[in-house]
Design a protein around this motif. Structure first.
Motif, PDB file in Angstrom:
ATOM      1  N   MET A   1      -4.985   8.175  -5.549  1.00 32.33           N
ATOM      2  CA  MET A   1      -5.641   8.164  -4.245  1.00 32.33           C
ATOM      3  C   MET A   1      -4.771   8.921  -3.254  1.00 32.33           C
ATOM      4  SD  MET A   1      -4.898   4.430  -2.530  1.00 32.33           S
ATOM      5  CE  MET A   1      -3.243   3.998  -1.972  1.00 32.33           C
ATOM      6  N   THR A   2      -5.321   9.188  -2.085  1.00 34.94           N
ATOM      7  CA  THR A   2      -4.577   9.816  -0.996  1.00 34.94           C
ATOM      8  C   THR A   2      -4.111   8.742  -0.023  1.00 34.94           C
ATOM      9  OG1 THR A   2      -5.923  11.815  -1.195  1.00 34.94           O
ATOM     10  CG2 THR A   2      -4.676  11.525   0.837  1.00 34.94           C
ATOM     11  N   GLY A   3      -2.852   8.835   0.402  1.00 36.10           N
ATOM     12  CA  GLY A   3      -2.317   7.858   1.345  1.00 36.10           C
ATOM     13  C   GLY A   3      -1.224   8.466   2.192  1.00 36.10           C
ATOM     14  N   ALA A   4      -0.951   7.843   3.327  1.00 37.53           N
ATOM     15  CA  ALA A   4       0.103   8.306   4.231  1.00 37.53           C
ATOM     16  C   ALA A   4       1.347   7.453   4.015  1.00 37.53           C
ATOM     17  CB  ALA A   4      -0.359   8.208   5.673  1.00 37.53           C
ATOM     18  N   VAL A   5       2.452   8.104   3.721  1.00 41.18           N
ATOM     19  CA  VAL A   5       3.703   7.412   3.431  1.00 41.18           C
ATOM     20  C   VAL A   5       4.710   7.684   4.547  1.00 41.18           C
ATOM     21  CG1 VAL A   5       5.599   7.124   1.787  1.00 41.18           C
ATOM     22  CG2 VAL A   5       3.290   7.626   0.952  1.00 41.18           C
ATOM     23  N   LEU A   6       5.276   6.608   5.081  1.00 39.82           N
ATOM     24  CA  LEU A   6       6.341   6.730   6.075  1.00 39.82           C
ATOM     25  C   LEU A   6       7.674   6.870   5.348  1.00 39.82           C
ATOM     26  CD1 LEU A   6       7.298   6.449   9.103  1.00 39.82           C
ATOM     27  CD2 LEU A   6       7.636   4.020   8.576  1.00 39.82           C
ATOM     28  N   TYR A   7       8.392   7.974   5.632  1.00 42.61           N
ATOM     29  CA  TYR A   7       9.688   8.214   5.004  1.00 42.61           C
ATOM     30  C   TYR A   7      10.852   7.980   5.962  1.00 42.61           C
ATOM     31  CZ  TYR A   7       7.584  10.144   0.789  1.00 42.61           C
ATOM     32  OH  TYR A   7       6.880  10.294  -0.383  1.00 42.61           O
ATOM     33  N   GLY A   8      10.598   8.054   7.243  1.00 40.03           N
ATOM     34  CA  GLY A   8      11.666   7.891   8.210  1.00 40.03           C
ATOM     35  C   GLY A   8      11.180   8.284   9.584  1.00 40.03           C
ATOM     36  N   ARG A   9      12.113   8.517  10.475  1.00 37.22           N
ATOM     37  CA  ARG A   9      11.783   8.826  11.857  1.00 37.22           C
ATOM     38  C   ARG A   9      10.927  10.077  11.965  1.00 37.22           C
ATOM     39  NH1 ARG A   9      16.842   8.798  15.697  1.00 37.22           N
ATOM     40  NH2 ARG A   9      16.764   6.625  14.959  1.00 37.22           N
ATOM     41  N   GLN A  10       9.722   9.908  12.529  1.00 40.79           N
ATOM     42  CA  GLN A  10       8.758  10.989  12.723  1.00 40.79           C
ATOM     43  C   GLN A  10       8.511  11.766  11.433  1.00 40.79           C
ATOM     44  OE1 GLN A  10       9.428  13.328  16.303  1.00 40.79           O
ATOM     45  NE2 GLN A  10      10.321  11.577  17.371  1.00 40.79           N
ATOM     46  N   THR A  19      -3.092   4.493  -7.039  1.00 39.88           N
ATOM     47  CA  THR A  19      -4.066   3.529  -6.530  1.00 39.88           C
ATOM     48  C   THR A  19      -3.551   2.130  -6.846  1.00 39.88           C
ATOM     49  OG1 THR A  19      -5.892   5.066  -6.905  1.00 39.88           O
ATOM     50  CG2 THR A  19      -6.454   2.729  -6.680  1.00 39.88           C
ATOM     51  N   PRO A  20      -3.490   1.241  -5.861  1.00 40.73           N
ATOM     52  CA  PRO A  20      -2.887  -0.076  -6.094  1.00 40.73           C
ATOM     53  C   PRO A  20      -3.703  -0.918  -7.065  1.00 40.73           C
ATOM     54  CG  PRO A  20      -3.946   0.001  -3.949  1.00 40.73           C
ATOM     55  CD  PRO A  20      -3.971   1.396  -4.479  1.00 40.73           C
ATOM     56  N   PRO A  21      -3.051  -1.564  -8.030  1.00 35.43           N
ATOM     57  CA  PRO A  21      -3.768  -2.430  -8.977  1.00 35.43           C
ATOM     58  C   PRO A  21      -4.248  -3.703  -8.283  1.00 35.43           C
ATOM     59  CG  PRO A  21      -1.409  -2.639  -9.292  1.00 35.43           C
ATOM     60  CD  PRO A  21      -1.602  -1.540  -8.291  1.00 35.43           C
ATOM     61  N   VAL A  22      -5.069  -4.454  -8.967  1.00 32.25           N
ATOM     62  CA  VAL A  22      -5.613  -5.694  -8.419  1.00 32.25           C
ATOM     63  C   VAL A  22      -5.165  -6.853  -9.293  1.00 32.25           C
ATOM     64  CG1 VAL A  22      -7.698  -6.928  -7.734  1.00 32.25           C
ATOM     65  CG2 VAL A  22      -7.618  -4.442  -7.574  1.00 32.25           C
ATOM     66  N   GLY A  23      -4.435  -7.804  -8.675  1.00 27.72           N
ATOM     67  CA  GLY A  23      -3.917  -8.943  -9.406  1.00 27.72           C
ATOM     68  C   GLY A  23      -4.714 -10.211  -9.151  1.00 27.72           C
ATOM     69  N   THR A  24      -4.183 -11.305  -9.620  1.00 27.18           N
ATOM     70  CA  THR A  24      -4.834 -12.599  -9.474  1.00 27.18           C
ATOM     71  C   THR A  24      -5.001 -12.968  -8.004  1.00 27.18           C
ATOM     72  OG1 THR A  24      -3.920 -13.370 -11.573  1.00 27.18           O
ATOM     73  CG2 THR A  24      -4.666 -15.060 -10.034  1.00 27.18           C
ATOM     74  N   GLY A  25      -6.210 -13.318  -7.622  1.00 25.44           N
ATOM     75  CA  GLY A  25      -6.494 -13.717  -6.252  1.00 25.44           C
ATOM     76  C   GLY A  25      -6.609 -12.572  -5.266  1.00 25.44           C
ATOM     77  N   GLU A  26      -6.513 -11.348  -5.751  1.00 26.70           N
ATOM     78  CA  GLU A  26      -6.508 -10.180  -4.878  1.00 26.70           C
ATOM     79  C   GLU A  26      -7.847  -9.449  -4.907  1.00 26.70           C
ATOM     80  OE1 GLU A  26      -1.760  -9.022  -5.189  1.00 26.70           O
ATOM     81  OE2 GLU A  26      -3.216  -7.872  -6.365  1.00 26.70           O
ATOM     82  N   VAL A  27      -8.078  -8.628  -3.903  1.00 28.57           N
ATOM     83  CA  VAL A  27      -9.209  -7.705  -3.905  1.00 28.57           C
ATOM     84  C   VAL A  27      -8.703  -6.342  -3.459  1.00 28.57           C
ATOM     85  CG1 VAL A  27     -10.872  -9.534  -3.388  1.00 28.57           C
ATOM     86  CG2 VAL A  27      -9.945  -8.170  -1.516  1.00 28.57           C
ATOM     87  N   LEU A 111       1.146  -6.994   5.717  1.00 30.36           N
ATOM     88  CA  LEU A 111       0.372  -6.058   4.913  1.00 30.36           C
ATOM     89  C   LEU A 111       0.314  -4.716   5.622  1.00 30.36           C
ATOM     90  CD1 LEU A 111      -1.635  -5.365   2.599  1.00 30.36           C
ATOM     91  CD2 LEU A 111      -3.450  -6.324   4.043  1.00 30.36           C
ATOM     92  N   ASN A 112       0.729  -3.668   4.945  1.00 30.35           N
ATOM     93  CA  ASN A 112       0.643  -2.299   5.450  1.00 30.35           C
ATOM     94  C   ASN A 112      -0.044  -1.425   4.413  1.00 30.35           C
ATOM     95  OD1 ASN A 112       2.171  -1.741   8.127  1.00 30.35           O
ATOM     96  ND2 ASN A 112       3.468  -3.203   7.050  1.00 30.35           N
ATOM     97  N   GLY A 113      -0.487  -0.261   4.858  1.00 28.69           N
ATOM     98  CA  GLY A 113      -1.124   0.683   3.943  1.00 28.69           C
ATOM     99  C   GLY A 113      -2.539   1.057   4.327  1.00 28.69           C
ATOM    100  N   THR A 120      -4.916  -2.834  -1.535  1.00 27.79           N
ATOM    101  CA  THR A 120      -5.093  -4.105  -2.224  1.00 27.79           C
ATOM    102  C   THR A 120      -4.614  -5.226  -1.315  1.00 27.79           C
ATOM    103  OG1 THR A 120      -4.976  -3.240  -4.478  1.00 27.79           O
ATOM    104  CG2 THR A 120      -4.338  -5.533  -4.163  1.00 27.79           C
ATOM    105  N   ILE A 121      -5.480  -6.212  -1.096  1.00 26.38           N
ATOM    106  CA  ILE A 121      -5.186  -7.323  -0.205  1.00 26.38           C
ATOM    107  C   ILE A 121      -4.501  -8.425  -1.013  1.00 26.38           C
ATOM    108  CG2 ILE A 121      -6.130  -8.862   1.541  1.00 26.38           C
ATOM    109  CD1 ILE A 121      -6.750  -5.890   2.003  1.00 26.38           C
ATOM    110  N   PRO A 122      -3.274  -8.809  -0.656  1.00 26.22           N
ATOM    111  CA  PRO A 122      -2.577  -9.867  -1.391  1.00 26.22           C
ATOM    112  C   PRO A 122      -3.351 -11.177  -1.384  1.00 26.22           C
ATOM    113  CG  PRO A 122      -1.087  -8.722   0.107  1.00 26.22           C
ATOM    114  CD  PRO A 122      -2.465  -8.272   0.457  1.00 26.22           C
TER     115      PRO A 122
END
Length: 343
Positions: A1-10, A19-27, A111-113, A120-122
């Protein structure tokens, strides 16, 4: 998937990530709208947030979307359901949670992202702070739930009564939301900020008078003069986050006023206060941080009922690929309240 990653200042980069996997109790949610936020702009400038995010990490926290996958033990939810999630959830078991102070949870899960195609929502957030969006509420409107919930919680610390005079300092998204909720409470609202567009929106949201901080020579004297007998306001809400405006907020309160020091100052900031006034004038200084599950639900209801016109807070739209430029522009200041990022 496409996502924005923060690496540091500006340093935010839009790239292909797993793409984040989906675990128990998650969506897993396909994000349909993500809103920019003053906190995100601060994180972009500083390159981190001590409690919320440590780089490199996916970025953003105000969003709404559609459930794309459901994990085991999350059967209450279904694929295709329109949802909004808070950016955190309390544990429910710690010292503060047991005392109904969920916002001060000792194990608050953040939760960030949001600036991505999927999130994926914990399980804990799913259980406590994932809500279905009413069919008539647009995704960009629902995404305002989290910041509005912070203001709902802030209003609990400063109960506003009909007929009171409230001064709101700062007209970013939070200050503007305070203007609206104070007006809904029946107060006379004096709003002070910068930028014509934000001043105009404050008036649209119900402010009785608006003041451009850049054009008033003595702001404290001017605002006090607009209160009954020049005594000062019944309630003052500081939504800027500097020691100077915290001190101004205290100076603007009448005797026995309640002052909400809501705007977060930089770490280790020191505030000089008139101790004589606090003691002899019986001032009440209160802080308010974050939100609670109850506030999240109240916020979504206020949006769904139309009491808070969420659409008015979104002035611009942009694609995810343009996020670095959007954040760079917002960090320079300006009148834009929120930009809706569409992954």
């Amino acid at each position: 998937m496409t996502g924005a990653v923060l690496y540091g200042r500006q340093d935010v980069r839009v790239a292909t990530v797993a793409t984040p996997p989906v675990g128990t109790g998650e969506v897993r949610v396909r994000i349909m709208a993500a809103l920019t936020c003053g906190t995100d702009v601060k994180v972009y400038r500083r390159g981190y947030h001590a409690r919320m995010i440590r780089p490199p990490a996916l970025f953003g926290h105000e969003f709404a979307g559609v459930i794309e996958a459901v994990g085991p033990d999350a059967a209450a939810w279904r694929v295709g359901q329109r949802v909004v999630a808070a950016n955190s959830a309390p544990c429910g078991d710690c010292y503060y949670c047991r005392r109904d102070l969920a916002e001060l949870c000792e194990d608050l899960l953040f939760l960030n992202g949001a600036y991505a195609e999927y999130i994926t929502i914990p399980a804990r957030v799913v259980a406590k702070n994932l809500l279905p969006i009413p069919s008539h509420v647009a995704f960009a409107e629902a995404a305002l739930t989290e910041p509005l919930a912070c203001v709902v919680h802030g209003m609990e610390a400063v109960p506003v009564a009909p007929g009171e005079t409230v001064i709101v300092l700062g007209l970013g998204p939070i200050g503007l939301l305070f203007v609206r909720l104070c007006k809904l409470a029946g107060a006379r609202v004096l709003a002070c900020g910068r930028h014509g567009a934000r001043l105009a929106l404050a008036a649209q949201l119900g402010a009785d008078e608006v003041f451009d901080a850049r054009e008033v020579a003595d702001l404290t004297e001017t605002l006090r003069a607009r209160t009954e007998g020049g005594r000062g306001a019944d309630k003052v809400i500081e939504a800027v986050g500097t020691p100077e405006t915290w001190a101004m907020a205290v100076a603007l309160g009448r005797k026995a006023a309640t002052i909400s020091l809501f705007g977060g100052c930089a770490k280790d900031s020191v505030l000089a206060l008139n101790a004589d006034r606090i003691h002899y004038d019986e001032l009440k200084l209160v802080g308010a941080f974050h939100h609670t599950p109850a506030a999240i639900r109240t916020a979504l209801r206020l949006i769904a009922d139309g009491q808070v016109p969420a659409r008015a807070f979104v002035q611009e739209h942009a694609a995810l690929r343009d996020l670095p430029d959007v954040l760079a522009a917002l960090s320079q200041g300006g009148g834009t309240v929120k930009v809706c990022i569409a992954p």
